[in-house]
Scaffold this motif. Sequence first.
Motif, short mmCIF file in Angstrom:
data_model
loop_
_atom_site.label_atom_id
_atom_site.label_comp_id
_atom_site.label_asym_id
_atom_site.label_seq_id
_atom_site.Cartn_x
_atom_site.Cartn_y
_atom_site.Cartn_z
N VAL A 197 0.82 -1.22 0.00
CA VAL A 197 0.00 0.00 0.00
C VAL A 197 0.85 1.26 0.00
N CYS A 198 1.94 1.26 0.74
CA CYS A 198 2.80 2.46 0.88
C CYS A 198 4.21 2.13 0.44
N PRO A 199 4.46 1.95 -0.83
CA PRO A 199 5.81 1.58 -1.27
C PRO A 199 6.85 2.66 -1.01
N ASP A 200 6.43 3.91 -0.90
CA ASP A 200 7.38 5.00 -0.67
C ASP A 200 7.64 5.24 0.82
N ALA A 201 6.91 4.58 1.69
CA ALA A 201 7.11 4.79 3.12
C ALA A 201 8.41 4.12 3.59
N THR A 202 9.06 4.76 4.53
CA THR A 202 10.30 4.23 5.10
C THR A 202 9.95 3.28 6.24
N GLN A 203 10.49 2.06 6.19
CA GLN A 203 10.25 1.07 7.23
C GLN A 203 11.47 0.98 8.14
N VAL A 204 11.24 1.14 9.43
CA VAL A 204 12.32 1.06 10.42
C VAL A 204 11.92 0.07 11.49
N ALA A 205 12.92 -0.46 12.19
CA ALA A 205 12.68 -1.39 13.29
C ALA A 205 12.44 -0.61 14.57
N ASP A 206 11.59 -1.13 15.43
CA ASP A 206 11.34 -0.44 16.69
C ASP A 206 12.48 -0.68 17.67
N ARG A 207 12.52 0.09 18.73
CA ARG A 207 13.63 0.09 19.69
C ARG A 207 13.78 -1.26 20.39
N PHE A 208 12.65 -1.85 20.76
CA PHE A 208 12.71 -3.12 21.49
C PHE A 208 13.41 -4.19 20.67
N HIS A 209 13.03 -4.32 19.39
CA HIS A 209 13.61 -5.38 18.57
C HIS A 209 15.06 -5.06 18.19
N LEU A 210 15.41 -3.79 18.11
CA LEU A 210 16.82 -3.45 17.87
C LEU A 210 17.69 -3.91 19.04
N TRP A 211 17.26 -3.58 20.26
CA TRP A 211 18.02 -4.02 21.43
C TRP A 211 18.02 -5.53 21.57
N LYS A 212 16.91 -6.17 21.28
CA LYS A 212 16.83 -7.63 21.37
C LYS A 212 17.78 -8.29 20.38
N ASN A 213 17.80 -7.80 19.16
CA ASN A 213 18.71 -8.36 18.16
C ASN A 213 20.16 -8.10 18.52
N LEU A 214 20.46 -6.91 19.06
CA LEU A 214 21.83 -6.61 19.47
C LEU A 214 22.27 -7.54 20.60
N CYS A 215 21.41 -7.75 21.58
CA CYS A 215 21.77 -8.66 22.69
C CYS A 215 22.00 -10.08 22.18
N GLU A 216 21.17 -10.54 21.27
CA GLU A 216 21.34 -11.89 20.72
C GLU A 216 22.64 -11.99 19.92
N ALA A 217 22.98 -10.94 19.16
CA ALA A 217 24.22 -10.97 18.38
C ALA A 217 25.44 -10.96 19.29
N VAL A 218 25.43 -10.15 20.35
CA VAL A 218 26.56 -10.11 21.28
C VAL A 218 26.71 -11.44 22.00
N GLU A 219 25.60 -12.02 22.43
CA GLU A 219 25.67 -13.33 23.11
C GLU A 219 26.22 -14.40 22.18
N LYS A 220 25.80 -14.38 20.93
CA LYS A 220 26.30 -15.36 19.96
C LYS A 220 27.79 -15.17 19.70
N CYS A 221 28.20 -13.91 19.58
CA CYS A 221 29.62 -13.62 19.33
C CYS A 221 30.49 -14.06 20.50
N VAL A 222 30.05 -13.76 21.72
CA VAL A 222 30.82 -14.15 22.91
C VAL A 222 30.89 -15.67 23.02
N GLY A 223 29.77 -16.35 22.68
CA GLY A 223 29.78 -17.80 22.73
C GLY A 223 30.74 -18.41 21.73
N GLU A 224 30.83 -17.82 20.54
CA GLU A 224 31.72 -18.36 19.52
C GLU A 224 33.19 -18.12 19.86
#
Length: 270
Positions: A197-224
């Motif tokens: 419907v809105c192909p020109d609209a900018t899609q961004v991630a919300d703050r909660f999922h940004l922090w959640k993904n960052l925490c998961e990435a850091v935990e995965k990196c530390v584990g590796e």
Amino acid sequence: MAVAARATSPEAPCPGCGCRSSRIHGRYHRRLADLAVAGRKVVIDLVVRRFLCETPECGRRPFVDQVEGLTERFARRTPVLRRTLERLALALTGRPAARLAAHLSIPTSANSLLRLLGKLPDKNPGTAPRVLGVDDFAFKKGHVYGTILMDMETGARVDVLPDRTSETLIAWLRDHPGVEIVCRDWASAYAEAVRTVCPDATQVADRFHLWKNLCEAVEKCVGEHRRCLVEPTEDMTADTADVEAGTAADDEQSSRLVDELRENRVAVPV
């Protein structure tokens, strides 16, 4: 604090047919809670009258005279108090609003505030906000989910959709144009609806999922790279203990020096 009052209007309009009647049928007392005065709870003891409608075709023969700005049908609060509690509930929701209301000497329960919110009329916006927030929530966790739409610039709720499918969001976006930025989670259904419907609209991630993904990435990196971390040895432990002991000794010596200077009446900056 109680305030005694009495309605004195000689006639009143019938809420059914609108005809005015002066035929008094009886009187009774109403107790209305009002805003506090000087930190004291206020109750208005109001004597109102029942009138009889003199129109034979009217279905509401007896009716009660309502005082404009003071009484509402079946209400136990004045309109100004009701509006105040509604604003508290909108800003703070149940329990926090109830605690603040008690501090303002207009005590009420969290459930009463939620009932006031439930009685507020729903707003039907013609256009969508410029920055639209889209996320799912559970009507019944694990069984039934819906979609909540928020105005991210004001924090106000815009609408609630009955499910979290792309078709429902597509229909809503078509009926409410004007979206420029969509803040959403990673659900593919929401992304597809916005692209459709809105192909020109900018899609961004919300703050909660940004922090959640960052925490998961850091935990995965530390584990590796766990093997890259050096295990503490006895020498490292001894060095750490020496550093801590030296710091404590320096602090003690500094405190002793400050005390001596103060005893000799030397100005010591704090």
